[in-house]
Design an enzyme around this catalytic site. Structure first.
Site, mmCIF file in Angstrom:
data_model
loop_
_atom_site.group_PDB
_atom_site.id
_atom_site.type_symbol
_atom_site.label_atom_id
_atom_site.label_comp_id
_atom_site.label_asym_id
_atom_site.label_seq_id
_atom_site.Cartn_x
_atom_site.Cartn_y
_atom_site.Cartn_z
ATOM 1 N N ASP A 34 -16.846 -44.940 -26.699
ATOM 2 C CA ASP A 34 -18.186 -44.855 -27.252
ATOM 3 C C ASP A 34 -18.785 -46.239 -27.473
ATOM 4 O O ASP A 34 -19.958 -46.480 -27.219
ATOM 5 C CB ASP A 34 -18.163 -44.101 -28.579
ATOM 6 C CG ASP A 34 -18.192 -42.603 -28.350
ATOM 7 O OD1 ASP A 34 -18.170 -41.858 -29.330
ATOM 8 O OD2 ASP A 34 -18.243 -42.186 -27.176
ATOM 9 N N ASP A 38 -22.143 -47.853 -25.958
ATOM 10 C CA ASP A 38 -23.233 -48.364 -26.777
ATOM 11 C C ASP A 38 -23.595 -49.802 -26.408
ATOM 12 O O ASP A 38 -24.759 -50.190 -26.418
ATOM 13 C CB ASP A 38 -22.859 -48.282 -28.260
ATOM 14 C CG ASP A 38 -22.908 -46.843 -28.738
ATOM 15 O OD1 ASP A 38 -22.208 -46.513 -29.696
ATOM 16 O OD2 ASP A 38 -23.643 -46.041 -28.125
ATOM 17 N N LEU A 84 -19.585 -3.900 -23.854
ATOM 18 C CA LEU A 84 -19.386 -2.462 -24.048
ATOM 19 C C LEU A 84 -18.741 -2.232 -25.397
ATOM 20 O O LEU A 84 -17.942 -3.046 -25.860
ATOM 21 C CB LEU A 84 -18.458 -1.924 -22.963
ATOM 22 C CG LEU A 84 -18.980 -1.984 -21.531
ATOM 23 C CD1 LEU A 84 -17.851 -1.720 -20.556
ATOM 24 C CD2 LEU A 84 -20.090 -0.968 -21.329
ATOM 25 N N GLU A 115 -14.429 3.935 -14.133
ATOM 26 C CA GLU A 115 -14.084 2.730 -13.379
ATOM 27 C C GLU A 115 -13.053 1.906 -14.151
ATOM 28 O O GLU A 115 -13.178 1.769 -15.364
ATOM 29 C CB GLU A 115 -15.351 1.870 -13.182
ATOM 30 C CG GLU A 115 -16.472 2.623 -12.498
ATOM 31 C CD GLU A 115 -17.863 2.039 -12.769
ATOM 32 O OE1 GLU A 115 -17.954 0.846 -13.111
ATOM 33 O OE2 GLU A 115 -18.845 2.783 -12.643
ATOM 34 N N LYS A 117 -11.382 -1.117 -15.931
ATOM 35 C CA LYS A 117 -12.005 -2.279 -16.554
ATOM 36 C C LYS A 117 -11.138 -3.493 -16.240
ATOM 37 O O LYS A 117 -10.125 -3.741 -16.899
ATOM 38 C CB LYS A 117 -12.140 -2.073 -18.060
ATOM 39 C CG LYS A 117 -12.868 -3.193 -18.756
ATOM 40 C CD LYS A 117 -13.187 -2.813 -20.189
ATOM 41 C CE LYS A 117 -13.999 -3.875 -20.894
ATOM 42 N NZ LYS A 117 -13.295 -5.146 -21.058
ATOM 43 N N ARG A 138 -22.138 -15.061 -17.420
ATOM 44 C CA ARG A 138 -22.719 -14.200 -18.443
ATOM 45 C C ARG A 138 -23.368 -15.020 -19.557
ATOM 46 O O ARG A 138 -24.409 -14.666 -20.073
ATOM 47 C CB ARG A 138 -21.635 -13.300 -19.031
ATOM 48 C CG ARG A 138 -22.137 -12.400 -20.124
ATOM 49 C CD ARG A 138 -21.049 -11.446 -20.583
ATOM 50 N NE ARG A 138 -21.577 -10.563 -21.587
ATOM 51 C CZ ARG A 138 -21.565 -10.829 -22.889
ATOM 52 N NH1 ARG A 138 -21.058 -11.949 -23.319
ATOM 53 N NH2 ARG A 138 -22.079 -9.969 -23.735
ATOM 54 N N GLU A 175 -17.200 -8.250 -11.549
ATOM 55 C CA GLU A 175 -16.158 -9.010 -12.229
ATOM 56 C C GLU A 175 -15.490 -9.984 -11.268
ATOM 57 O O GLU A 175 -15.133 -9.617 -10.143
ATOM 58 C CB GLU A 175 -15.118 -7.994 -12.765
ATOM 59 C CG GLU A 175 -14.304 -8.492 -13.908
ATOM 60 C CD GLU A 175 -15.087 -8.469 -15.234
ATOM 61 O OE1 GLU A 175 -16.279 -8.126 -15.232
ATOM 62 O OE2 GLU A 175 -14.480 -8.831 -16.257
ATOM 63 N N CYS A 425 -17.254 -9.313 -53.923
ATOM 64 C CA CYS A 425 -17.688 -10.253 -54.953
ATOM 65 C C CYS A 425 -19.162 -9.948 -55.222
ATOM 66 O O CYS A 425 -19.933 -9.734 -54.296
ATOM 67 C CB CYS A 425 -17.519 -11.678 -54.420
ATOM 68 S SG CYS A 425 -18.323 -12.913 -55.445
ATOM 69 N N CYS A 432 -20.946 -18.949 -54.798
ATOM 70 C CA CYS A 432 -19.548 -18.633 -54.495
ATOM 71 C C CYS A 432 -19.173 -19.441 -53.258
ATOM 72 O O CYS A 432 -19.747 -19.266 -52.186
ATOM 73 C CB CYS A 432 -19.374 -17.137 -54.238
ATOM 74 S SG CYS A 432 -17.716 -16.705 -53.698
HETATM 75 S S1 IVH Z 1 -20.407 -2.330 -17.053
HETATM 76 C C1 IVH Z 1 -24.033 -2.922 -19.704
HETATM 77 N N1 IVH Z 1 -18.315 -1.850 -15.581
HETATM 78 O O1 IVH Z 1 -16.391 -5.394 -19.371
HETATM 79 C C2 IVH Z 1 -22.797 -2.607 -18.936
HETATM 80 N N2 IVH Z 1 -18.199 -3.670 -17.119
HETATM 81 O O2 IVH Z 1 -17.238 -5.354 -22.356
HETATM 82 C C3 IVH Z 1 -21.829 -3.696 -18.907
HETATM 83 N N3 IVH Z 1 -16.092 -4.923 -17.061
HETATM 84 O O3 IVH Z 1 -18.777 -7.942 -19.616
HETATM 85 C C4 IVH Z 1 -20.838 -3.772 -17.896
HETATM 86 N N4 IVH Z 1 -15.141 -3.720 -15.484
HETATM 87 O O4 IVH Z 1 -17.013 -8.141 -17.817
HETATM 88 C C5 IVH Z 1 -18.844 -2.636 -16.531
HETATM 89 N N5 IVH Z 1 -16.547 -1.313 -14.200
HETATM 90 C C6 IVH Z 1 -17.078 -2.095 -15.138
HETATM 91 C C7 IVH Z 1 -16.364 -3.183 -15.701
HETATM 92 C C8 IVH Z 1 -16.959 -3.955 -16.705
HETATM 93 C C9 IVH Z 1 -15.002 -4.757 -16.300
HETATM 94 C C10 IVH Z 1 -16.253 -5.971 -18.095
HETATM 95 C C11 IVH Z 1 -17.468 -6.850 -17.930
HETATM 96 C C12 IVH Z 1 -18.254 -6.720 -19.201
HETATM 97 C C13 IVH Z 1 -17.232 -6.187 -20.125
HETATM 98 C C14 IVH Z 1 -17.901 -5.345 -21.177
#
Ligand code: IVH
Length: 670
Positions: A34, A38, A84, A115, A117, A138, A175, A425, A432
């Protein structure tokens, strides 16, 4: 001659400064200290001061910061990328479906698109005229970072769409993830596959991204230029036709029973998949229903993530500590002997509240089973009472606030006719200590003032050093003092100063939310700010003790009024708010909307036909109208359904409010 030399020297120094700016802000890897930085900057300033022709010739002031952000350019998602809500068992799913039936005012069954996740990170791809123009992370859901070049290195992401039916403009969402076998090769560098994907995507150099084999599976759209498909399953088929990878395990199922059966089967199957998944996503398949259901502030009403059951382990409770939260809630936390649960070392587990300790009779010294699922805080699921020592004592929950010594209470809920499980509280103020520090953390958080460089840890440090004790102290920091702190420096102090300066301009809604008043979340802050329009109106109402007036706002009830009264009846709180109002530049709430019901107010009486109140309300809001919960001269329309309250109709007539039917309301909108 000398002039040329000076110019040359000046240009070289300027170039060096730009380089170091980039290294610091952009790649996060400064190569000079730093003070060296400077010194360089001072030399340039002195050159400019002594040889005025330099500045004119270059007409560049010294660049401060390579970019606003530390790394990537920002991008506002046309449609927010929400998360979600989670379900863990059948009850959660039944509850989810019940809410949908209520909102749609129907009992008609519907199908679900199911689907896997995938546990990766989401990305949004904007295609314009079939060409990939922007690839965006995102971010905070509203604003992401442009990482197009990095995303383009992923083979699964098409740069150009060949299919003729592809919309002119669309945000494709999906994803980004790394397969288990590929993670295995690089596992020493990252904690888990998700981190690997995220780290690789955020590389400044796409060549670095390329080195880690990433994949992309598409599952949703944000903005879509043309009329969207009739169902999610149809959309998934289109995605495939357009050239995207979709999950081969996707399915359509008719009801919760089938969802549960499928989930059970999948819990074992997941281990044979090529990638990590942490649950299944269920989406209402019918797109028309999806658009009727819409979103709450965080997540769609039409989708839920059904998580897989968690990993668990046994360990010993070493101590029970009581944390005091922002709203005064006393949360007991078990300090446990560190134990590895599914790859993560756990040393704290939440015990939720006083009642939970009583119900499970959890004691210090107990051997307990702790569960951990994904990002959910670990919690105790059972106590092994057989291994308990005879002299063990029932845990005595404190009746005074451990932070400020005030009385604590368990509130009585008139509706459920029960006392709250949480003890609080009663001193909801900056007096506090623990509440104050949590309030400050809330004040600087993303949805509130969003101050870059001032995270929770920094707040704690500055609290200890007596630099910040109240929110307004943030705007009166001693930067030279901060620059001298361990781990800081002039540059970081200057950056903090800049982001604090930038945070001063804030919308009224966010400001109200930032105060961290119990029951005034972002949605209620929005209702109040839209209704009172600006901070001075709001303060007038507050200082005249007329908070009850807010009862007129549809969505604001006794609970919120009580909490606002409680907060503002404390002089210190009011003082803080007024001081902040003087420091900040609080923007009035101007409605950006220009729908057909702009400036019109509505109220309902009686049952509507085929649509719930909630949906009717959001329909009015979508068209820029507002709904009220009381009849006054401010009301424009009273919408009358089946079995209305006669008194309301009479009152409406007295105030010359127009009394209309549901059909007439729909006519107004169409
Ligand atoms: S739908 C508004 N579909 O889960 C709808 N999300 O907690 C949002 N994800 O940020 C997403 N598989 O990264 C959707 N088949 C799927 C998914 C999916 C993974 C992830 C996604 C999202 C996160 C939501």
């Amino acid at each position: 001659m000398i002039k040329d030399q000076i110019k040359k020297e000046y240009k070289l120094k300027l170039k060096a400064l730009k380089k170091h700016n980039k290294l610091y802000y952009d790649t996060n890897k400064p190569i000079i200290t730093d003070s060296q930085y400077d010194k360089l900057k001072l030399e340039i300033i002195n050159l400019e001061k002594n040889f005025t022709y330099l500045k004119n010739e270059n007409s560049t002031n010294i660049p401060v910061g390579y970019k606003a952000s530390k790394s990537f350019e920002k991008f506002k998602h046309k449609v927010p990328m929400l998360s979600l809500s989670n379900a863990f068992d059948k009850d959660d799913l039944i509850n989810f479906e019940k809410k949908i039936f209520n909102y749609l005012d129907t009992k008609k069954k519907f199908d679900y698109s199911v689907e896997p996740k995938i546990d990766g990170i989401s990305a949004s791809l904007t295609y314009i005229n079939k060409k990939l123009e922007y690839g965006v992370s995102r971010g905070d859901g509203n604003i992401g970072e442009i990482i197009t070049e990095n995303l383009k290195t992923i083979d699964d992401i098409p740069h150009l769409i060949k299919n003729d039916e592809f919309p002119n403009e669309i945000e494709i969402r999906g994803e980004v993830f790394i397969k288990k076998k590929d993670f295995f090769k690089i596992k020493d560098n990252f904690a888990n596959p998700r981190n690997a994907a995220s780290g690789s995507l955020r590389q400044k150099d796409p060549e670095q991204t390329k080195k880690i084999p990433l994949n992309f599976i598409a599952y949703a759209h944000g903005f879509i230029g043309t009329k969207s498909q009739n169902s999610q399953s149809e959309f998934l088929k289109d995605l495939k036709r357009w050239g995207f990878k979709t999950n081969t395990e996707n399915k359509v199922l008719p009801n919760i029973e089938e969802l549960i059966k499928f989930h059970k089967k999948f819990e074992n199957k997941r281990f044979n998949l090529e990638y990590d998944i942490d649950g299944l996503v269920y989406k209402v398949n019918d797109m028309n229903l999806q658009s009727r259901l819409g979103f709450t502030s965080n997540s769609p009403r039409w989708a839920i993530a059904h998580k897989f059951s968690a990993d668990s382990a046994k360990t010993k409770i070493l101590n029970i500590e009581i944390q005091v939260g922002r709203t005064g809630a006393l949360t007991p936390v078990a300090k446990v002997e560190p134990v590895n649960i599914g790859g993560v070392v756990v040393s704290n587990a939440t015990l939720h509240n006083e009642d939970e300790i009583k119900r499970k009779d959890i004691r210090i010294g107990d051997i307990v089973k702790i569960e951990r699922a994904g990002d959910v805080i670990p919690h105790v699921i059972e106590v092994d009472k057989t291994s308990r020592k005879i002299k063990s004592k029932v845990f005595d929950f404190p009746k005074k606030c451990p932070s400020c010594g005030s009385n604590t209470i368990k509130e009585y809920n008139k509706l459920t006719k029960k006392y709250d499980a949480v003890r609080r509280c009663t001193n909801d103020s900056y007096e506090c200590e623990k509440i104050a520090i949590e309030k400050i953390k809330h004040f600087i958080s993303k949805e509130a003032l969003n101050i870059d460089g001032l995270g929770k840890k920094v707040v704690e440090k500055f609290w200890e050093l007596n630099l910040i004790k109240k929110p307004q102290d943030i705007f009166n920091l001693n930067y030279p003092e901060i620059a001298n702190l361990d781990g800081w420096g002039k540059l970081s102090a200057r950056n903090l100063e800049n982001s604090i300066l930038n945070s001063k301009k804030i919308t009224f809604k966010r400001f109200l939310y930032s105060l961290g008043i119990r029951h005034i979340g972002i949605e209620n802050a929005k209702l109040i700010s839209v209704n009172t329009k600006n901070i001075s109106n709001f303060l007038k109402i507050v200082s005249k003790n007329q908070i009850d007036k807010f009862l007129n706002i549809d969505g604001i009830g006794e609970t919120q009024i009580k909490s606002l009264n409680n907060f503002f009846s404390n002089k210190k709180n009011l003082e803080t708010v007024i001081e902040l109002t003087n420091i900040l530049n609080i923007q009035s709430e101007i409605s950006e909307k220009n729908g057909i019901l702009k400036n019109k107010t509505f109220m309902f009486t009686g049952k509507l036909d085929g649509i719930s109140r909630a949906e009717a309300k959001s329909l009015i809001e979508k068209n820029s109208g507002t709904t009220l919960s009381n009849i006054s001269k401010n009301l424009d329309y009273l919408v009358v359904g089946e079995k209305p309250t006669k008194k309301k109709i009479d009152q409406a007539k007295n105030f010359s409010v127009k009394v209309i039917t549901q059909k007439e309301l729909i006519k107004l909108i169409n």
